[in-house]
Write an enzyme that holds these catalytic residues in place. Structure first.
Site, PDB file in Angstrom:
ATOM      1  N   HIS A  54     -10.575 -71.265 -21.917  1.00 37.32           N
ATOM      2  CA  HIS A  54     -10.130 -72.730 -22.535  1.00 37.32           C
ATOM      3  C   HIS A  54     -11.229 -73.547 -22.559  1.00 37.32           C
ATOM      4  O   HIS A  54     -11.988 -73.607 -21.441  1.00 37.32           O
ATOM      5  CB  HIS A  54      -9.020 -72.977 -21.684  1.00 37.32           C
ATOM      6  CG  HIS A  54      -7.683 -72.245 -21.818  1.00 37.32           C
ATOM      7  ND1 HIS A  54      -6.324 -72.737 -21.739  1.00 37.32           N
ATOM      8  CD2 HIS A  54      -7.550 -70.857 -22.240  1.00 37.32           C
ATOM      9  CE1 HIS A  54      -5.503 -71.660 -21.948  1.00 37.32           C
ATOM     10  NE2 HIS A  54      -6.089 -70.550 -22.352  1.00 37.32           N
ATOM     11  N   GLU A  56     -10.927 -76.669 -21.475  1.00 32.89           N
ATOM     12  CA  GLU A  56     -10.991 -77.421 -20.102  1.00 32.89           C
ATOM     13  C   GLU A  56     -11.752 -76.617 -19.147  1.00 32.89           C
ATOM     14  O   GLU A  56     -12.613 -77.010 -18.100  1.00 32.89           O
ATOM     15  CB  GLU A  56      -9.577 -77.617 -19.605  1.00 32.89           C
ATOM     16  CG  GLU A  56      -8.735 -78.417 -20.839  1.00 32.89           C
ATOM     17  CD  GLU A  56      -7.869 -77.615 -21.426  1.00 32.89           C
ATOM     18  OE1 GLU A  56      -8.404 -76.630 -22.128  1.00 32.89           O
ATOM     19  OE2 GLU A  56      -6.740 -77.971 -21.751  1.00 32.89           O
ATOM     20  N   CYS A  84      -2.785 -76.762 -20.072  1.00 32.73           N
ATOM     21  CA  CYS A  84      -1.651 -75.598 -19.641  1.00 32.73           C
ATOM     22  C   CYS A  84      -1.780 -75.859 -18.274  1.00 32.73           C
ATOM     23  O   CYS A  84      -2.461 -76.536 -17.424  1.00 32.73           O
ATOM     24  CB  CYS A  84      -2.228 -74.349 -20.029  1.00 32.73           C
ATOM     25  SG  CYS A  84      -3.579 -73.501 -19.428  1.00 32.73           S
ATOM     26  N   CYS A  87      -5.179 -74.540 -16.615  1.00 30.51           N
ATOM     27  CA  CYS A  87      -6.325 -75.665 -16.616  1.00 30.51           C
ATOM     28  C   CYS A  87      -5.918 -76.901 -15.762  1.00 30.51           C
ATOM     29  O   CYS A  87      -6.965 -77.167 -14.913  1.00 30.51           O
ATOM     30  CB  CYS A  87      -6.271 -76.208 -18.179  1.00 30.51           C
ATOM     31  SG  CYS A  87      -7.069 -74.791 -19.017  1.00 30.51           S
TER      32      CYS A  87
END
Length: 153
Positions: A54, A56, A84, A87
């Site tokens: 991701h 992040e 999410c 993260c």
């Protein structure tokens, strides 16, 4: 301050656009310390074949590498979509100082939508959160992406 948040979010949006152009879910993130962008990333799940890639997560890794340590207490992350749980957990582990995000994620958001891990009293660190910065633009790029996927099959 809001103008600065919007300017940084524009950079994150440009990274989200790059992700979209590469067939990734369009999320972009940057990490800022003392007014300097020290890391930037976009989603790379498909490219890497890695569910943890991701924007992040990649931005946190790159920021720690740039600083030479994992503690990011003086850093602010700007990300186009609410993090999410994975993260958000990484942000807690990295002791991230602040998070500014754009669009809320009603299906997986862990910074206020479904759960709020970043301000949970059970954890040893809390991240200061500012939400909804350029939310319409951040949400629109995601809507366009998923509408295109549905249309194109």
């Amino acid at each position: 301050m809001m103008k600065r948040h919007e300017a940084y979010m524009e950079i994150a949006l440009s990274l989200a656009q790059e992700a979209k152009e590469n067939g990734e879910i369009p999320v972009g993130a940057i990490v800022v310390v003392d007014g300097e962008i020290i890391a930037e990333a976009r989603n790379e799940k498909e490219m890497r074949g890695d569910a943890t890639a991701h924007a992040e997560m990649l931005a946190l890794q790159r920021a720690a590498q740039k600083l030479g340590h994992w503690r990011l207490a003086d850093a602010t992350m700007y990300v186009t979509l609410e993090p999410c749980s994975m993260c958000a957990g990484a942000m807690i582990q990295a002791r991230l100082g602040r998070l500014v995000f754009g669009a809320y994620d009603a299906k997986a958001g862990a910074a206020g939508s479904i759960v709020d891990l970043l301000d949970h009293p059970a954890f040893n660190h809390r991240v200061i959160v500012r939400s909804g910065v350029k939310a319409d633009e951040c949400g629109q790029i995601l809507k366009d992406f998923f509408n295109s996927k549905r249309r194109d099959g």
